[in-house]
Design an enzyme around this catalytic site. Structure first.
Site, PDB file in Angstrom:
ATOM      1  N   ASP A   8       7.062 -10.558 -10.557  1.00  0.00           N
ATOM      2  CA  ASP A   8       7.538  -9.365 -11.277  1.00  0.00           C
ATOM      3  C   ASP A   8       8.891  -8.964 -10.707  1.00  0.00           C
ATOM      4  O   ASP A   8       9.011  -8.653  -9.523  1.00  0.00           O
ATOM      5  CB  ASP A   8       6.527  -8.229 -11.104  1.00  0.00           C
ATOM      6  CG  ASP A   8       6.749  -7.094 -12.095  1.00  0.00           C
ATOM      7  OD1 ASP A   8       7.899  -6.904 -12.513  1.00  0.00           O
ATOM      8  OD2 ASP A   8       5.783  -6.409 -12.447  1.00  0.00           O
ATOM      9  N   ASP A 106      10.636  -9.551 -17.585  1.00  0.00           N
ATOM     10  CA  ASP A 106      10.650  -9.392 -16.134  1.00  0.00           C
ATOM     11  C   ASP A 106       9.394  -9.859 -15.416  1.00  0.00           C
ATOM     12  O   ASP A 106       9.227  -9.574 -14.228  1.00  0.00           O
ATOM     13  CB  ASP A 106      10.899  -7.918 -15.783  1.00  0.00           C
ATOM     14  CG  ASP A 106       9.841  -6.993 -16.357  1.00  0.00           C
ATOM     15  OD1 ASP A 106       9.029  -7.456 -17.185  1.00  0.00           O
ATOM     16  OD2 ASP A 106       9.835  -5.805 -15.979  1.00  0.00           O
ATOM     17  N   GLU A 107       8.504 -10.577 -16.088  1.00  0.00           N
ATOM     18  CA  GLU A 107       7.319 -11.036 -15.378  1.00  0.00           C
ATOM     19  C   GLU A 107       6.785 -12.336 -15.934  1.00  0.00           C
ATOM     20  O   GLU A 107       6.965 -12.664 -17.106  1.00  0.00           O
ATOM     21  CB  GLU A 107       6.222  -9.963 -15.384  1.00  0.00           C
ATOM     22  CG  GLU A 107       5.669  -9.617 -16.738  1.00  0.00           C
ATOM     23  CD  GLU A 107       4.528  -8.592 -16.644  1.00  0.00           C
ATOM     24  OE1 GLU A 107       3.704  -8.685 -15.725  1.00  0.00           O
ATOM     25  OE2 GLU A 107       4.481  -7.704 -17.511  1.00  0.00           O
TER      26      GLU A 107
END
Length: 342
Positions: A8, A106-107
Site C-alpha cells: 500500500d 495505490d495498492e
C-alpha cells in the site's frame, strides 16, 4: 508456504505531488478538486500526514479542510500523473517475478512462495523508494484480508505481519469494524447482539450469525474474525464489473426536469465509455443524495443485456422517479453494471 503481501503506497496522491514539488515536503498538503479550497461541493481526495494531524481526511469538504488547517497547501487532482506513477510501481512489483494482483492506484497483492516474507517486503519497499521516490507499507499474512489489516499496523513506511500465531493477541480486543469488510452497518447490527470485539465475534455461534445476516455474510464475517480469508493472488488483469459517473451540483437541484437532464447526461457519458471498451450493460443504478446528505441507491435489471442508449436512459430516469424527490438534491450518480466476459 505461499505468503500474501499487501503493498500500500503511503499518502499516494500527496506523495506524487510532493515528488514534483519537493519544496512542500514537511508541509500540510491537501489534494482535491481544482485546488481551490473556496470552491463549493469539492472534497479532499488525499491529505498528507501533516494535514491529517489537523483532522483532515479524504472525503471532507475542501472548505472544512481549510478551516481545520488554514496553513495547508491545496493542490488540484491530476489523474494522469497518478496513473503514470501507479503503472511505474506495479511494473516494479511484477519485475520481482511473483504474481501481482492490482487493486487500484495505490495498492496490490503479491503472492510469493518464499522462506522469508520480511526480506521480500523490505526489498519491495527499497525498490519502490529507489526507483520512484515513493514510500509504501507492506502487510504480511497467508490471506488477503489479514494482510490488508496488517498493513494498517505497518503504516507509514513499515512492515507488519499478522498470522495465526499473533492474530487474536493483536486483534482480539479491537472493535469488529477493525476487520476489513465489516462496515458501520454490520458493526451496529453486531452491537445489537452484544458483539463488539473481534474475539467476541470469533466465538459467536455460526447459526446466530447466519440467521441475522444470511448464510453468506454470516459465515464470511465469522471467518474474518478468526483471521481467515481469500489466499488466491491472481495476475490476471482486473476486469471492471461496472462503470459510473457522479455529479455534485454547485447549487442544489429542485426542478425535476433538471434532474432528468443530469441523469440522462450521466447515463450517456458512462455508456460511451462502456461501448468504447466493447462491453454490454446488464443493470442500471441511480444514486441520489439530498441537501441533508441522505443518500440512497436504486437498481434495476435491464430486460436484456445491451448498449441501447434510449433503453438505458429511460431506465435511469424511471429509477430517479422512484425516489421521493421532495428535498433539494445535492448529488446524482449513475452506475451501469456490466456483463462479465466468459
Amino acid at each position: 508456504m505461499t505468503w500474501v503481501l499487501h503493498v500500500d503506497l503511503d499518502q499516494f496522491l500527496a506523495s506524487v505531488e510532493l515528488r514534483r514539488h519537493p519544496e512542500l515536503v514537511g508541509l500540510p498538503v491537501i489534494v482535491g478538486g481544482s485546488g481551490d479550497p473556496t470552491e463549493p461541493r469539492k472534497v479532499v481526495t488525499c491529505a498528507s500526514y501533516e494535514a491529517r494531524e489537523f483532522g483532515v481526511h479524504a472525503g471532507m469538504p475542501l472548505r472544512t479542510a481549510a478551516r481545520k488547517c488554514p496553513e495547508a497547501v491545496f493542490l488540484p487532482s491530476d489523474a494522469p500523473a497518478y496513473d503514470e506513477a501507479s503503472e511505474q510501481v506495479m511494473g516494479l512489483l511484477r519485475d520481482l517475478g511473483h504474481p501481482v494482483e492490482v487493486w487500484g492506484w495505490d495498492e496490490a497483492y503479491v503472492g510469493a512462495a518464499v522462506a522469508d516474507p520480511f526480506e521480500l517486503a523490505e526489498k519491495i519497499r527499497a525498490v519502490i523508494a529507489a526507483e520512484t521516490g515513493l514510500s509504501c507499507s507492506v502487510g504480511i499474512s497467508d490471506n488477503k484480508q489479514r494482510a490488508k489489516v496488517a498493513t494498517g499496523f505497518g503504516k507509514p513506511a513499515g512492515v507488519f505481519a499478522l498470522t495465526a500465531e499473533n492474530w487474536m493477541t493483536v486483534m482480539g480486543d479491537r472493535p469488529v469494524d477493525a476487520l476489513w469488510g465489516v462496515g458501520p452497518k454490520t458493526a451496529k447490527k453486531l452491537a445489537e447482539l452484544d458483539i463488539t470485539t473481534v474475539a467476541e465475534l470469533a466465538r459467536t455461534d455460526a447459526e446466530l450469525l447466519t440467521s441475522t445476516f444470511g448464510p453468506t455474510t454470516g459465515l464470511w464475517i465469522l471467518l474474518l474474525a478468526k483471521g481467515g480469508g481469500d489466499s488466491n493472488v491472481t495476475a490476471e488483469p482486473w476486469v471492471p464489473r461496472s462503470r459510473s459517473h457522479v455529479v455534485t451540483f454547485p447549487a442544489d437541484l429542485t426542478d425535476i426536469a433538471e434532474m432528468d437532464s443530469a441523469v440522462s447526461d450521466l447515463a450517456r457519458r458512462t455508456l460511451d465509455e462502456i461501448v468504447e471498451q466493447g462491453r454490454v450493460v446488464t443493470r442500471v443504478a441511480v444514486t441520489v443524495r439530498t441537501k441533508t446528505f441522505f443518500t440512497r441507491t436504486k437498481i434495476r435489471k435491464l430486460p436484456a443485456a445491451g448498449t441501447d442508449l434510449e433503453t438505458i436512459t429511460r431506465t435511469a430516469i424511471d429509477l430517479l422517479h422512484d425516489f421521493e424527490l421532495d428535498r433539494p438534491v445535492r448529488l446524482l450518480g449513475v452506475r451501469l453494471e456490466l456483463e462479465m466476459p466468459q
